[in-house]
Scaffold this motif. Structure first.
Motif, short mmCIF file in Angstrom:
data_model
loop_
_atom_site.label_atom_id
_atom_site.label_comp_id
_atom_site.label_asym_id
_atom_site.label_seq_id
_atom_site.Cartn_x
_atom_site.Cartn_y
_atom_site.Cartn_z
N ASP A 33 -8.19 -0.76 -2.74
CA ASP A 33 -8.61 -1.87 -1.89
C ASP A 33 -7.82 -3.08 -2.36
OD1 ASP A 33 -9.92 -4.03 -0.69
OD2 ASP A 33 -11.90 -3.12 -0.84
N HIS A 85 0.84 -1.21 0.00
CA HIS A 85 0.00 0.00 0.00
C HIS A 85 0.87 1.25 0.00
CE1 HIS A 85 -4.41 -0.74 0.42
NE2 HIS A 85 -3.98 -1.97 0.59
N GLU A 138 0.75 4.15 -2.92
CA GLU A 138 0.55 5.58 -2.70
C GLU A 138 1.68 6.39 -3.35
OE1 GLU A 138 0.17 9.00 0.77
OE2 GLU A 138 0.65 6.94 1.36
N THR A 177 -7.99 -1.16 2.77
CA THR A 177 -8.42 -0.11 1.84
C THR A 177 -7.98 1.26 2.37
OG1 THR A 177 -10.38 -1.40 1.30
CG2 THR A 177 -10.35 0.87 0.55
N ARG A 178 -7.51 2.10 1.48
CA ARG A 178 -7.16 3.47 1.80
C ARG A 178 -7.62 4.38 0.66
NH1 ARG A 178 -6.81 1.51 6.03
NH2 ARG A 178 -5.18 1.74 7.63
N THR A 184 -3.95 -3.86 10.99
CA THR A 184 -3.59 -2.95 9.89
C THR A 184 -2.90 -1.70 10.41
OG1 THR A 184 -5.58 -3.76 8.78
CG2 THR A 184 -4.48 -1.84 7.83
N TYR A 195 2.18 -2.08 -6.73
CA TYR A 195 1.67 -2.82 -5.57
C TYR A 195 2.16 -4.26 -5.59
CZ TYR A 195 -1.53 -4.60 -2.07
OH TYR A 195 -2.04 -5.19 -0.94
N ASN A 205 -7.05 -6.69 -7.19
CA ASN A 205 -6.85 -5.34 -6.68
C ASN A 205 -7.89 -4.37 -7.24
OD1 ASN A 205 -4.63 -6.10 -5.22
ND2 ASN A 205 -3.12 -5.19 -6.61
#
Length: 444
Positions: free
Chosen positions: A246, A181, A185, A259-260, A436, A201, A216
């Protein structure tokens, strides 16, 4: 670390034996027989679909790439692994069993899938055979999975209670997932496309798309309003406004699910809304406690998200009215979360007991995947979301609730798609453990 895992695994295996003993006794059967699964081939072609191991098999063994193998357990005896290690020059042959687990099994190596039958119990009618129909063996399919409900209901219900070994495996999956993740980003901030972010990723996770626990979801801008968006655009949109990802990772057969959501501009109003959803999400995570009814937690999430929407001027009615009239469901149409472990959407989320039965979701919330009361050992996801989905918003108008919404505010947020934030949380005898958040904190 290996010694610790070895001890945890031994304890895990003892729990599985106890569960199998009870399940077989309830069904009046003598043996548990579990195929790892077989390869499936595409119609009119010689290409196989990606192999997915039988979850009932990988519950016992950290083997996820071994089609044609079998587990046999008879109460009071050491479990047996019938291990397919074929003579094959077309494909990579599985290595000889090694590591912390083989010492607990009688391992029989076979060279062709058909050889397995001679190492299974003689009387298939005395066996609970758990798996898919394609795993049948023998003349007339003598060893054909029958999945007796008394056995499956009991084992799946008990799978909600994770052993310390399982929690350790999920921590390792989370470590991979959080690392990936962070890489995703960075790729987003550097201007990558959805496809490019996906590749970043996978590289950071060290897993390709067939090894990840699910496809994904990598969504830029309006694509964030598609709950299961998996198209992976090859070019970034112009301008790039937002990013929702996600994506999970796997370890020894166990999954994480994270998820972000990010805004391209950390100072804009959409980022402020993300921050507000994040605060609400963390409060919900803190309520993952023994005795909490997950159905009520889902309804609490609706109230919390409706409050966010009201604070940002999207809703003109109270959170309570938005929930009662179904208005909040237009912006938060899915469930709060689900169990997780060997499967991303782990089994028995609706189970009333270990003998079967079903606990229905609340009226008007058909997509909630977990309706049980939380107990120590359960691991659940908490993933509230706020979305601007045209078809649901149009239905809201048609249903006579147009006055509950400030449509100019909807128009302002629609280009950003939506927000979802998801953590994996362990219910304990005390405060919850957020796997997480812990790992994000560890990585800094």
């Amino acid at each position: 670390m290996t010694q610790d895992i070895a001890a945890l695994y031994a304890g895990h295996l003892d729990v599985l034996k106890q569960r199998a003993d009870t399940a077989l006794e309830r069904a009046g059967l003598d043996h548990l027989v579990v195929p790892s699964g077989t390869l499936h081939y595409q119609v009119f072609d010689d290409r196989d679909y990606p192999y997915a191991v039988n979850p009932q098999f990988k519950a016992w063994l950290p083997l996820v790439r071994n089609p044609g193998s079998w587990l046999v357990y008879t109460p009071g005896q050491r479990p047996k692994l019938v291990y397919l290690q074929p003579h094959d020059y077309w494909h990579v042959v599985p290595e000889a069993p090694s590591g912390y687990w083989p010492e607990h099994f009688d391992v029989v190596v076979i060279r062709s899938a058909d050889e397995a039958q001679r190492h299974l119990p003689k009387n298939a009618t005395r066996c609970a055979i758990l798996g898919e129909p394609q795993s049948a063996l023998g003349q007339y399919g003598a060893f054909k999975p029958d999945n007796p409900p008394a056995v499956v209901d009991y084992l799946e219900y008990q799978r909600a209670y994770k052993t310390p070994y399982e929690i350790a495996m999920m921590r390792e999956a989370t470590r991979r997932g959080v690392r990936a993740h962070r890489a995703a980003e960075r790729a987003f901030r550097a201007g990558a496309s959805e496809f490019g972010i996906h590749l970043a990723y996978c590289q950071a996770a060290g897993q390709d798309s067939t090894e990840l626990p699910y496809g994904n979801i990598v969504a830029l801008n309006e694509h964030g309003a598609v709950l299961h968006y998996t198209e992976l655009g090859r070019l970034p949109p112009k301008p790039v406004r937002s990013f929702l990802i996600d994506a999970g990772a796997s370890h020894a057969g166990y999954a994480c699910d994270i998820t972000r959501t990010y805004s391209a501009d950390a100072s804009d109003e959409f980022q402020s809304m993300i921050d507000a959803v994040d605060v609400a999400q963390q409060k919900l995570c803190a309520d993952v406690r023994a005795g909490t009814d997950y159905k009520q937690l889902h309804l609490d999430a609706h109230l919390a998200l409706a409050a966010v929407l009201k604070d940002f001027g999207v809703l003109k009615v109270s959170p309570e009215e938005a929930l009662a009239k179904g208005v909040s469901a237009a912006f938060f149409p899915h469930g709060l979360g689900h169990g997780i472990g060997l499967q991303v959407h782990d089994v028995a989320g609706f189970a009333a007991s270990d003998a079967g039965g079903r606990i229905e979701p609340p009226d008007g919330h058909p997509f909630l995947r977990l309706t049980r009361v939380l107990e120590p050992g359960m691991v659940v996801t908490i993933e509230p979301g706020v979305y601007f989905i045209d078809m649901l918003l149009e239905k809201l108008r048609q249903d006579g609730h147009a006055d509950a919404v400030d449509w100019s505010r909807v128009d302002a947020f629609r280009p950003y798609g939506g927000i979802r934030i998801e953590d994996d949380v362990v219910c304990t005898d005390d405060a919850p453990v957020n796997l997480t958040r812990e790992e994000f904190a560890n990585l800094g």
